[in-house]
Structures are given as structure tokens and as C-alpha cells.
Design an enzyme around this catalytic site. Structure first.
Site, short mmCIF file in Angstrom:
data_model
loop_
_atom_site.label_atom_id
_atom_site.label_comp_id
_atom_site.label_asym_id
_atom_site.label_seq_id
_atom_site.Cartn_x
_atom_site.Cartn_y
_atom_site.Cartn_z
N GLY A 28 0.82 -1.20 0.00
CA GLY A 28 0.00 0.00 0.00
C GLY A 28 0.86 1.26 0.00
O GLY A 28 1.99 1.26 -0.48
N LEU A 29 0.30 2.34 0.56
CA LEU A 29 0.97 3.63 0.61
C LEU A 29 1.39 4.10 -0.79
O LEU A 29 2.45 4.69 -0.97
CB LEU A 29 2.19 3.60 1.54
CG LEU A 29 1.91 3.34 3.02
CD1 LEU A 29 3.20 3.32 3.82
CD2 LEU A 29 0.96 4.39 3.58
N CYS A 30 0.52 3.84 -1.76
CA CYS A 30 0.79 4.29 -3.13
C CYS A 30 -0.45 4.98 -3.69
O CYS A 30 -0.74 4.88 -4.88
CB CYS A 30 1.22 3.13 -4.01
SG CYS A 30 0.12 1.70 -3.99
N GLY A 31 -1.19 5.66 -2.82
CA GLY A 31 -2.36 6.39 -3.26
C GLY A 31 -3.45 5.47 -3.77
O GLY A 31 -3.71 4.41 -3.21
N PHE A 49 -3.46 3.73 -6.55
CA PHE A 49 -2.95 2.86 -7.61
C PHE A 49 -3.74 1.57 -7.72
O PHE A 49 -4.25 1.21 -8.78
CB PHE A 49 -1.46 2.57 -7.35
CG PHE A 49 -0.89 1.49 -8.22
CD1 PHE A 49 -0.52 1.76 -9.52
CD2 PHE A 49 -0.73 0.20 -7.74
CE1 PHE A 49 0.00 0.77 -10.34
CE2 PHE A 49 -0.20 -0.80 -8.54
CZ PHE A 49 0.17 -0.51 -9.84
#
Length: 377
Positions: free
Chosen positions: A141-144, A146
Site C-alpha cells: 500500500g501507501l501508493c495512493g 494505484f
């Protein structure tokens, strides 16, 4: 005094690109002071308002330290993603000419075989009764947004297939997609496969073997590949292209017949300016080799086609894995950059509140001393 109502929230906000960014915000205004007059009757017109909260200096110091630590983490993740996305982009750009040229070669060979009336299973177009949809998502995660954008694209494609009365099955690649489909048992999934931080031909071959067996055994009549195409650092787009049977246009096309080959590629260099990470971009036109429609073969074209088709499957799937990884890293870099900027802004706001309260406390103590001195006179 408690500071429980002054919270720091981390949320996903869509940026100008397909990726989203993390943001920090305060749920209440830190400049409001509590209402100490609680003995009187409540005012109906103010009963629904949010109760202002006064944070102590110790609570504010803890908040500021927490934001500083978060800022260090997001800054580090941004730098790591920036270093990785450069290598991922080089892999994507390096693989594109080979995969696109291979499709064109196969198309020319297939054209000659069709004139000779030779049947090749992997290039045969038959009525579509069932579709295998290969969905390539990320592992982290932590990729908006995507992964969310890709899953929404898969949901839309599933709805389209249902509306057409076409059966389907899913081949999920990546932990995020796996967890999504596991929680939805009503969606038929043929296989769950793990992703990779560095996609290799071996990873692509595991997927290619599965789709090959499904198509040759006629369990499915069409194989579609859904992944996020890497366009640039600030732009990526989910695309669906037909993997099997072979494209009749001699190029990589989406399900609507539109070409998804890259007309140009964006190269970038990571540099520093005034102590901050910046990006320098260059646009380079993609070069492909032109082939004559009339080819001469020393071997039998059927033998050549049988040898190239497994390579075609592997190269197309490997390309999708590489582009998906590059898009994920670019989205994470953008998200962490936005999160770092928002953490810096939040730290400034909290520091301003802390200084004001500290100044007010010192002023109050001085007034108490002056009042005490006046009382002794």
C-alpha cells in the site's frame, strides 16, 4: 488537559495524476479555547457545534515530535521509491522495443500462414464464450489510489462481460488483488499468484503456462491482460489488452482495438536543488524496426511460430509486470512526496499553536506575579 480530540489523520487524496497522495489534517481548529461556562443551561442553537479543545503544552510537544518522526519516515520512503522507480523505468523502456517488434514479426508470419490455410491454435479467433482476465495489482500500500483504480477497472470489465452474457474467470497477480478477490468468493478465480519486487522471466512464465493451458484446452476463448501502463512519473493508466489470440493488427491493442504501444518514452534524472529532490525529464521518441510484409524463412514458418509464441506470451506478461511495478513505485513516490509536504505544513501549524500557548502561559504567570505584588502593597 486532554488533547484527544485534536487528531492527526492520514488519508488518500487524488493528485493531478492517477496516483493519490497522503495528507495530514487537524479535525478541529487548534486556535479555539474551551468554554468554561458549563453551569448554565445549554444553548439549543449551539448544541450541535463541535466542542473546542485546549491542548496542553506537553500534548503539543508530543504531537510535534510525532509529526517530525512521520515526516522522516515519509521522506525516506519517497527517496527509496525514487531510486527504485528509476531502475524500474529502465527495465520498462528496455523491454518495450523487443515486445513490440516480436508482435509485428508474429503478425507477418501469421499472415503468411493464413494465406497457406494453415491452422495455428494460438492465433485462431473463435466465438467468445468465456474470458480469462489476468489482473496485475501491487503487493504493498501507501501508493495512493494505484490499486483501487486497477480494481475498479477490473470490476467495470466484469460488468461488461456479464452484460454481454460472457462467462469469465480471474487470474489474480499481486497481494492486493488476491486479498480483494479472496474477500469476494462470488467472483470466480482460477489462480492466485504472488507478485515480485523485481519481475523476471520466471515469474512471467508461471502466468504464461496457466493462460496457455486454459486457451489451448478451449476452457477459455480469449485471454485479456489488465495492468497499469507506465506513462510517466506523474501519469499512469490501467489498460486491458488482448493477450490471446494474437492481435490481428500486428501491434499491442486494447480490447477496443486501439494501439497501446508507446509513441515516446519519458526519461528522467533525479537531482537535488536547494536541498530538495527534483526531477529532470527528457522525452525520447520510441524507435521500432520496419519489417517487409514479405519475409523469407529458412525454416518452416509453422516451426518458427511454434517457437516464438511461448516467447511472445512470456514477453507480454513480463512487460505488464514491469510496467505495473514502475507505475506502483511512481505512485508511491508521489504519495510520499505529498505526505512529506503536508507533514511539514502540519508541523508549522502545531509549532505556531505551541508558541502561542507558551507565550500565553508566560504572560499569565507574569500577570499573577504582578497581581500578587500589588496585593502586598
Amino acid at each position: 488537559m486532554s488533547c484527544s480530540n485534536l487528531t492527526m489523520l492520514v488519508s488518500s487524496k487524488p493528485s493531478l495524476s492517477d496516483s493519490s497522495a497522503l495528507s495530514f489534517r487537524s479535525s478541529v481548529s487548534p486556535f479555539q479555547l474551551p468554554n468554561h461556562n458549563t453551569s448554565g443551561p445549554s444553548n439549543p442553537s449551539r448544541s450541535s457545534s463541535v466542542t473546542p479543545v485546549h491542548c496542553g503544552l506537553r500534548d503539543l510537544r508530543d504531537r510535534i515530535e510525532s509529526v517530525k518522526n512521520t515526516q522522516k519516515i515519509t521522506e525516506a520512503m519517497k527517496l527509496v521509491a525514487a531510486a527504485k522507480v528509476r531502475r524500474a523505468q529502465e527495465a520498462v523502456v528496455g523491454a518495450r522495443p523487443f515486445s513490440e517488434t516480436l508482435v509485428e514479426v508474429l503478425y507477418n508470419i501469421n499472415e503468411q500462414l493464413q494465406t497457406d490455410d494453415i491452422d495455428v491454435p494460438l492465433t485462431k479467433v473463435r466465438p467468445v464464450k468465456k474470458v480469462a482476465l489476468v489482473v496485475v495489482t501491487g503487493d504493498r500500500g501507501l501508493c495512493g489510489g494505484f490499486n483501487n483504480y486497477l480494481i475498479k477497472k477490473a470490476e467495470a470489465r466484469i460488468r461488461d462481460l456479464k452484460a454481454l452474457g460472457i462467462d469469465y474467470t480471474i487470474i489474480s497477480v499481486g497481494k492486493k488483488g488476491n486479498s480483494y478477490f479472496i474477500r469476494r468468493p462470488y467472483i470466480p478465480v482460477d489462480k492466485f499468484l504472488e507478485g515480485s519486487n523485481l519481475p523476471t522471466a520466471k515469474d512471467a512464465q508461471a502466468i504464461a503456462d496457466d493462460v496457455f493451458s486454459l486457451f489451448v484446452s478451449e476452457e477459455v476463448d480469449k485471454v485479456e491482460l489488465l495492468y497499469t501502463k507506465f506513462v510517466s512519473l506523474v501519469k499512469s493508466e490501467p489498460v486491458i489488452h488482448t493477450l490471446l489470440p494474437l492481435s490481428p493488427k500486428g501491434e499491442i491493442c486494447d480490447i477496443n482495438g486501439n494501439c497501446v504501444d508507446a509513441a515516446n518514452d519519458e526519461f528522467f534524472r533525479l537531482t537535488t536543488k536547494e536541498g530538495k529532490l527534483t526531477v529532470e525529464r527528457d522525452i525520447i521518441r520510441t524507435k521500432t524496426t520496419d519489417f517487409s510484409p514479405i519475409l523469407q524463412f529458412e525454416q518452416d514458418p509453422v516451426q518458427i511460430l511454434d517457437a516464438l509464441l511461448p516467447l511472445y506470451l512470456n514477453s507480454q506478461i513480463l512487460r505488464a509486470l514491469q510496467e505495473s511495478l514502475a507505475s506502483e513505485l511512481a505512485a508511491r513516490m508521489s504519495a510520499m512526496s505529498s505526505a512529506t509536504d503536508n507533514a511539514t505544513e502540519l508541523k508549522k501549524n502545531l509549532s505556531r499553536v505551541y508558541n502561542r500557548q507558551r507565550q500565553a502561559k508566560i504572560t499569565g504567570e507574569i500577570l499573577e506575579i504582578v497581581a500578587g505584588a500589588d496585593a502586598l502593597v
